[in-house]
Design an enzyme around this catalytic site. Structure first.
Site, PDB file in Angstrom:
ATOM      1  N   LYS A 288       0.858  -1.185   0.000  1.00  0.00           N
ATOM      2  CA  LYS A 288       0.000   0.000   0.000  1.00  0.00           C
ATOM      3  C   LYS A 288       0.894   1.236   0.000  1.00  0.00           C
ATOM      4  CE  LYS A 288      -3.905   0.679   0.838  1.00  0.00           C
ATOM      5  NZ  LYS A 288      -4.667   0.499   2.075  1.00  0.00           N
ATOM      6  N   HIS A 289       0.669   2.122  -0.942  1.00  0.00           N
ATOM      7  CA  HIS A 289       1.399   3.387  -1.011  1.00  0.00           C
ATOM      8  C   HIS A 289       2.916   3.188  -0.943  1.00  0.00           C
ATOM      9  CE1 HIS A 289      -2.029   6.055  -1.260  1.00  0.00           C
ATOM     10  NE2 HIS A 289      -2.630   5.278  -0.374  1.00  0.00           N
TER      11      HIS A 289
END
Length: 613
Positions: A288-289
């Protein structure tokens, strides 16, 4: 002041049907088909050496360049096409009175198209060839013809890659056997980019032989996919490009990946590929990210882990390595993994796909997919689930470049794969066994692709807490330590015994368990939380949590850089850490070793810093 040439004028023409084409290629992919088409529309073919032989073997008429110029090849083939009858034919402006007269006076015929590849200089260097051989593979005639043809693109067509042949033929078929100005201009732009990259590689090679920096670095990109936008909707246009002459590290099988999806995929794939190489086990990660929420290896699940991860013991017994690795990776921090981008080192099978089908996820990159798995995954997100397949044996460039605020940064790629050889022995009194080293390798490679500063906690082949992107290392430890506590307390009998109402969604159950462990509800929040259960659970008290966590041991702590103070180790002792792996190299190393000995922790120092930005 420099003398600037005035434009030379001639006829303005869109579609031009070639009467003569010069072909000289080292990569002969598709050249017979293209030559056959050109010959079929009445275009005379000029060529040299192996290309001429290939064309003639196909039964096509082909005139040697030496016959056309009435000048033999000489100087061991160094001079073939450097002749006025070649460059005059390429550079003449059609319809210009003076040019037409010069061509007639010098018996120069037009050449409307050049199809060429440049000598394989970079491939020669890559083989480790001697300097003299590399120099001999610097193309002279090719770039000269390329530039002449591209300069005169108002009338001439330059073709530099087999990837352009299909578009060239299709355009000519659509336009009565002629090329359009739009195509010629686009091909000319590609040609100049090819020439720039070629010259840059030569300049860089010569600089490397002189032990100096290259006088110029030219990066040439081939646009591959437009993207909806960049990091944010206002950042348009956006796209993904390959480095000219090199494939992308993946192919898009399904869906339309976004900018951040592809950043996740690039980092996640490198992580799992290196884990597989270093450990020999199937590996997975949940990103994520541009940082991993979880990463894991294919290590069997315990009965308690099965309950916490909502996997039946009978199903766990039949899990394939790919499924096992991803289930562990996803369940390291399932709250943060909501909407993740997954990566799996091995081929995704049907069982893995069925598990992924249940999770809220944006996409996946993997080594491959069985037909059954592919059909299952293609149905996710109403057909929009992103499926990327890694390019086999992809080799990235040794140098990386990044543009930030009008500046170009460059660095050698971090190609160190941390393995058992980096942790041969403990620097503390307590020793480390092979399972501990496995988890240390997992931690180090995970942090290599985590935004710095970063630390990670691991146990049983699974990262159980990752603290990323903090300015203070002890804050990384505290952040990741909180995640460790949450991970472990998800296995507490009171948490496993929560009685959810029928119909409560999987992710809502995940979030509800985490909030139960944290316990810091507002009045309004508690009422909504209690609505998830058939029976309102008794609180999970601080004393209960503390007593449970005291039973924890065998956790490894990995750090992307040295510990400057002992505070990180002190805090790690509260969450079951028994082993530490870090680069070392601090003036405080002796104090950190002493601290580890106080807590009976085994510690390895790898000597490899793993900052990632």
């Amino acid at each position: 002041a420099p003398h600037i040439l005035s434009a030379v004028t001639g006829n303005a023409v869109d579609v031009i049907k070639p009467v003569r084409a010069l072909i000289s290629v080292s990569d002969k992919t598709g050249i017979v088909e293209l030559a056959t088409y050109l010959s079929g529309i009445g275009c005379e073919l000029l060529s040299t050496g192996g290309t001429a032989k290939k064309i003639r073997e196909a039964g096509l008429a082909c005139k040697d360049v030496a016959e056309h110029t009435k000048s033999p090849e000489c100087l061991d083939g160094r001079v073939k096409t450097l002749h006025p009858k070649i460059h005059g034919g390429l550079l003449a402006v059609r319809g210009n009175e003076q040019h037409e007269k010069d061509m007639k006076d010098n018996d120069i015929g037009v050449i409307d198209m050049t199809i060429l590849n440049l000598y394989p200089f970079e491939a020669t260097v890559a083989k480790g060839s001697p300097f003299e051989m590399c120099v001999e593979n610097i193309d002279i005639g090719g770039p000269s013809m390329l530039r002449s043809t591209a300069k005169n693109h108002a009338y001439t067509t330059i073709v530099t890659s087999p990837s352009q042949y299909a578009e060239l033929i299709e355009t000519m078929k659509t336009n009565g056997g002629g090329t359009t100005l739009a195509l010629r201009k686009r091909f000319a732009a590609r040609a100049y980019a090819t020439s720039a990259a070629y010259d840059s590689s030569i300049a860089s090679y010569f600089a490397s032989q002189l032990d100096t920096e290259a006088p110029v670095a030219t990066r040439v990109y081939q646009p591959e996919y437009p993207l909806k936008y960049g990091c944010n909707p206002q950042q348009k246009p956006a796209g993904i490009s390959s480095i000219l002459g090199s494939p992308l590290p993946f192919s898009v099988v399904n869906g339309k990946p976004g900018y951040i999806n592809l950043l996740d995929a690039a980092n996640a794939w490198q992580l799992v590929k290196e884990l597989k190489k270093a450990t020999g086990l199937a590996a997975a990660t949940s990103f994520k990210h541009v940082s991993p929420a979880g990463a894991a290896l294919a290590v069997p699940l315990s009965p308690t882990e099965c309950k916490a991860f909502e996997i039946s013991e009978s199903d766990a017994a039949s899990l394939t390595p790919s499924a096992l690795a991803y289930i562990r990776a996803r369940n390291a921090d399932p709250m943060c993994s909501f909407g993740d981008f997954a990566a799996i080192s091995d081929v995704v099978d049907e069982g893995t796909a069925l598990y992924l089908k249940k999770e809220v996820s944006d996409g996946i990159i993997a080594a491959g997919y069985t037909p059954e798995a592919l059909e299952i995954l293609k149905q996710k997100k109403k057909g929009n689930f992103i499926i990327l397949q890694a390019t086999p044996d992809f080799v990235p460039p040794s140098m990386e470049y990044r543009e930030v605020f009008g500046m170009a940064f460059s660095q050698k790629r971090n190609n160190v794969v941390v393995g058992a050889e980096h942790m041969k022995s403990s620097v503390t009194k307590r020793t480390v066994d092979d399972d501990v080293k496995r988890d240390m390798i997992l931690g180090c490679i995970t942090l290599k692709y985590t935004q710095s500063n970063s630390v990670g906690f691991g146990k049983n082949g699974q990262m159980v807490g990752i603290g990323a992107g903090q300015q203070s290392r002890v804050d990384c430890v505290k952040l990741a330590g909180r995640k460790v506590a949450t991970f472990m307390l998800r296995q507490h009998p009171q948490v496993l015994g929560l009685k959810f109402k029928a119909g409560v969604k999987r992710q809502d159950r995940v979030n509800a368990r985490v909030r139960y462990i944290e316990g810091d509800f507002t009045v309004e929040e508690r009422a909504r939380w209690e609505a998830n259960f058939e029976e309102v659970p008794e609180p999970l008290t601080s004393d209960t949590k503390e007593a449970y966590m005291k039973e924890l041991s065998g956790v490894i702590l990995s750090s992307d850089a040295f510990f400057p103070f002992r505070d990180g180790i002190d805090h790690a002792s509260k969450v079951g850490v028994s082993f530490v792996v870090q680069p070392g190299g601090s003036v405080a190393d002796a104090a950190i070793i002493e601290c580890c000995d106080e807590y009976n922790m085994g510690m390895c120092m790898t000597g490899v810093r793993l900052f990632h930005h």
